[in-house]
Design a protein around this motif. Structure first.
Motif, short mmCIF file in Angstrom:
data_model
loop_
_atom_site.label_atom_id
_atom_site.label_comp_id
_atom_site.label_asym_id
_atom_site.label_seq_id
_atom_site.Cartn_x
_atom_site.Cartn_y
_atom_site.Cartn_z
N ARG A 222 2.53 -2.95 10.20
CA ARG A 222 3.57 -2.40 11.08
C ARG A 222 3.00 -1.30 11.96
O ARG A 222 3.47 -1.08 13.08
CB ARG A 222 4.72 -1.84 10.23
N LEU A 223 2.00 -0.58 11.47
CA LEU A 223 1.31 0.39 12.31
C LEU A 223 0.67 -0.32 13.49
O LEU A 223 0.74 0.13 14.64
CB LEU A 223 0.25 1.13 11.49
N ASN A 224 0.06 -1.47 13.23
CA ASN A 224 -0.50 -2.28 14.32
C ASN A 224 0.58 -2.78 15.27
O ASN A 224 0.30 -3.08 16.43
CB ASN A 224 -1.27 -3.47 13.74
N GLY A 225 1.82 -2.88 14.77
CA GLY A 225 2.93 -3.35 15.60
C GLY A 225 3.65 -2.26 16.36
O GLY A 225 4.62 -2.56 17.07
N GLY A 226 3.22 -1.02 16.21
CA GLY A 226 3.81 0.06 17.01
C GLY A 226 4.71 1.01 16.26
O GLY A 226 5.33 1.90 16.88
N ALA A 227 4.83 0.88 14.94
CA ALA A 227 5.69 1.79 14.18
C ALA A 227 5.04 3.16 14.08
O ALA A 227 3.82 3.29 13.94
CB ALA A 227 5.95 1.23 12.78
N THR A 228 5.87 4.20 14.13
CA THR A 228 5.39 5.57 13.93
C THR A 228 5.86 6.15 12.60
O THR A 228 5.28 7.09 12.10
CB THR A 228 5.88 6.48 15.06
N HIS A 229 6.94 5.57 12.05
CA HIS A 229 7.52 6.03 10.80
C HIS A 229 7.85 4.82 9.92
O HIS A 229 8.29 3.79 10.44
CB HIS A 229 8.80 6.85 11.04
N TYR A 230 7.64 4.97 8.62
CA TYR A 230 7.83 3.85 7.70
C TYR A 230 8.71 4.31 6.54
O TYR A 230 8.42 5.31 5.88
CB TYR A 230 6.47 3.38 7.17
N ILE A 231 9.79 3.56 6.32
CA ILE A 231 10.70 3.88 5.22
C ILE A 231 10.23 3.15 3.97
O ILE A 231 10.11 1.92 3.97
CB ILE A 231 12.14 3.48 5.56
N VAL A 232 9.95 3.89 2.93
CA VAL A 232 9.49 3.27 1.69
C VAL A 232 10.34 3.77 0.53
O VAL A 232 10.62 4.96 0.40
CB VAL A 232 7.99 3.57 1.42
N GLY A 233 10.79 2.84 -0.28
CA GLY A 233 11.69 3.18 -1.37
C GLY A 233 11.10 2.94 -2.73
O GLY A 233 9.90 3.05 -2.95
N ARG A 234 11.96 2.58 -3.66
CA ARG A 234 11.57 2.38 -5.06
C ARG A 234 11.04 0.97 -5.27
O ARG A 234 11.61 0.00 -4.78
CB ARG A 234 12.82 2.62 -5.94
N ASP A 235 9.92 0.87 -5.98
CA ASP A 235 9.32 -0.40 -6.37
C ASP A 235 9.19 -1.36 -5.18
O ASP A 235 9.64 -2.51 -5.25
CB ASP A 235 10.13 -1.06 -7.49
N PRO A 236 8.55 -0.93 -4.09
CA PRO A 236 8.40 -1.83 -2.95
C PRO A 236 7.46 -2.99 -3.30
O PRO A 236 6.43 -2.81 -3.94
CB PRO A 236 7.77 -0.93 -1.87
N ALA A 237 7.84 -4.19 -2.88
CA ALA A 237 7.05 -5.41 -3.11
C ALA A 237 6.88 -5.72 -4.60
O ALA A 237 5.95 -6.43 -4.98
CB ALA A 237 5.68 -5.32 -2.43
N GLY A 238 7.78 -5.21 -5.41
CA GLY A 238 7.69 -5.46 -6.84
C GLY A 238 8.58 -6.60 -7.30
O GLY A 238 9.37 -7.15 -6.55
#
Length: 439
Positions: A322-338
């Motif tokens: 997503r950084l490569n796609g132009g994002a500047t901020h990333y929302i990350v929560g509990r147990d991502p990709a789990g």
């Protein structure tokens, strides 16, 4: 530095050397981060060749030895074609594969660049013999048409259990992605790839499959000075919408004039019991139309990667792409990709390790991580809200399993839990599954 090497993995063997070099000033974090950013997040490496060159290359490719791509491998070609995995130039060679599985980076010109998941192409022994000694091969899609070519293919042993253990932390054969690994060929083939056709799915959703270049242009068109991305593979309820509204407000309080929400559903392979992409996209379009995100501009764009369910390892891939796609901020929560362990039904990964890993990753310092504040249903206000400790008994959690049960049984959730039109789409999907099960 003296090291006994028996029964020690490559990454553990190398770690003392890296620590020593850093202490001596040989490796400087700031220089490493700057190099990663200059190479990884600014100049995209797209593997789709210009349209004018494709006919001649396709004609030449017709005479090459051919390897078929699986559904998942075709999705990785899509990822590579558009530059999401910059600076990868194709499926990983053995050296890149070792770097990815042991360092969770690849090394380009001495610079460590985040690449935590292996992007590889499997082949059988018979296919290995077919391409042996070939200067180039053609990669074909499910319909048999040529999708891409690979130069100087390098074949190496597919250490399946090691790959599973290094990527997922478990080797259980009933984990859905690990099962695919075990069922694939005993060899991997890597090399530089030229993609000779745009990857289209003709499923009514191709217009939402924006490339990183197109996304950056879209964000510029919207005059976005902050792009906060929400990665998801589930339907959106009003708790998510509240979080998005709250995030936009906090960004404005920090001085940003035009924060834009990039709603980024994962569009590649997912396990069988996940809500399919077409249903999720229908639900997402409905809630955007109905204004659940308030006045924040929303860009709905599919991320083409397959889902691995590899927890903290995978979430680094999600953020870096997503950084490569132009994002500047990333929302990350509990147990991502789990997910639950297929043998014990317990969580495979610690709920906060994904967030912790993102905070520590030197390759993601250009992206600001945003905490995921959980919302529950406020029975007094009859809406999703952030917990008020003074009246915590008024709040109830509506779990995913409870939500699915209500949808299957045709129940209506409490007012304010989810946009009504969005709920109807979800409920219809689960009720159709229930009918098919009964048959």
């Amino acid at each position: 530095i003296a090291q006994h090497t028996r029964n020690i993995s490559l990454s553990h063997l190398a770690r003392p050397a890296f620590v020593a070099m850093r202490l001596c000033g040989v490796l400087r974090s700031a220089l490493l981060v700057a190099a990663v950013h200059s190479r990884g997040a600014s100049a995209l490496l797209e593997l789709l060749v210009p349209a004018a060159e494709r006919p001649a290359l396709l004609k030449a490719a017709a005479g090459l030895p051919k390897l078929a791509l699986s559904e998942e491998e075709l999705q990785w070609v899509h990822v590579l074609a558009e530059g999401w995995a910059t600076p990868l130039e194709g499926f990983m060679t053995e050296a890149q594969y070792l770097q990815s599985t042991h360092y969770e980076h690849i090394i380009v010109d001495g610079v460590f660049i985040p690449m935590p998941v292996p992007i590889v192409k499997a082949c059988t022994t018979a296919e290995k013999d077919l391409i042996s000694g070939a200067a180039a091969i053609a990669l074909t899609g499910p319909d048999g048409s040529i999708v891409a070519t690979m130069e100087k293919p390098e074949v190496y042993q597919h250490m399946k259990e090691e790959r599973a253990g290094r990527t997922f932390g478990i080797t259980h054969g009933e984990h859905p992605y690990i099962k695919m690994i075990y069922e694939s060929g005993d060899w991997l083939v890597g090399g530089k790839v030229k993609v000779l056709k745009e990857i289209k799915y003709n499923d009514g959703m191709d217009q939402y499959r924006l490339t990183p270049t197109q996304l950056k242009a879209k964000f510029k068109e919207l005059d976005a000075d902050a792009v906060f991305v929400f990665q998801l593979r589930n339907p959106v309820h009003n708790g998510h919408a509240l979080l998005m509204q709250d995030t936009a407000q906090k960004l404005k309080e920090k001085g940003f004039k035009k924060p834009v929400l990039w709603l980024s559903p994962l569009g590649g392979w997912t396990k069988d019991d996940d809500v399919p992409l077409d249903t999720r996209m229908e639900q997402h379009r409905a809630i955007i139309k109905n204004g659940v995100f308030g006045d924040t501009p929303v860009v709905l764009a599919i991320f083409p990667s397959p889902m691995l369910y590899a927890g903290p390892t995978e979430v680094q891939w999600h953020a870096y792409a997503r950084l490569n796609g132009g994002a500047t901020h990333y929302i990350v929560g509990r147990d991502p990709a789990g997910m639950k362990h297929p043998g014990t039904n317990e969580d495979i990964y610690h709920m906060w390790h994904g967030q912790s890993m993102l905070k520590m990753s030197p390759g993601l310092q250009k992206m600001e991580l945003l905490p995921f504040t959980f919302a529950s249903y406020d029975t007094k206000a009859q809406k999703m809200a952030f917990l008020d400790p003074k009246r915590k008994d008024d709040f109830v959690s509506i779990s995913g399993s409870k939500m699915r049960k209500m949808a299957r049984e045709g129940q209506t959730p409490p007012d304010g839990f989810m946009d009504p039109e969005g709920w109807q789409i979800l409920s219809k999907y689960y009720q159709n599954i229930e009918k098919k099960t009964e048959l």
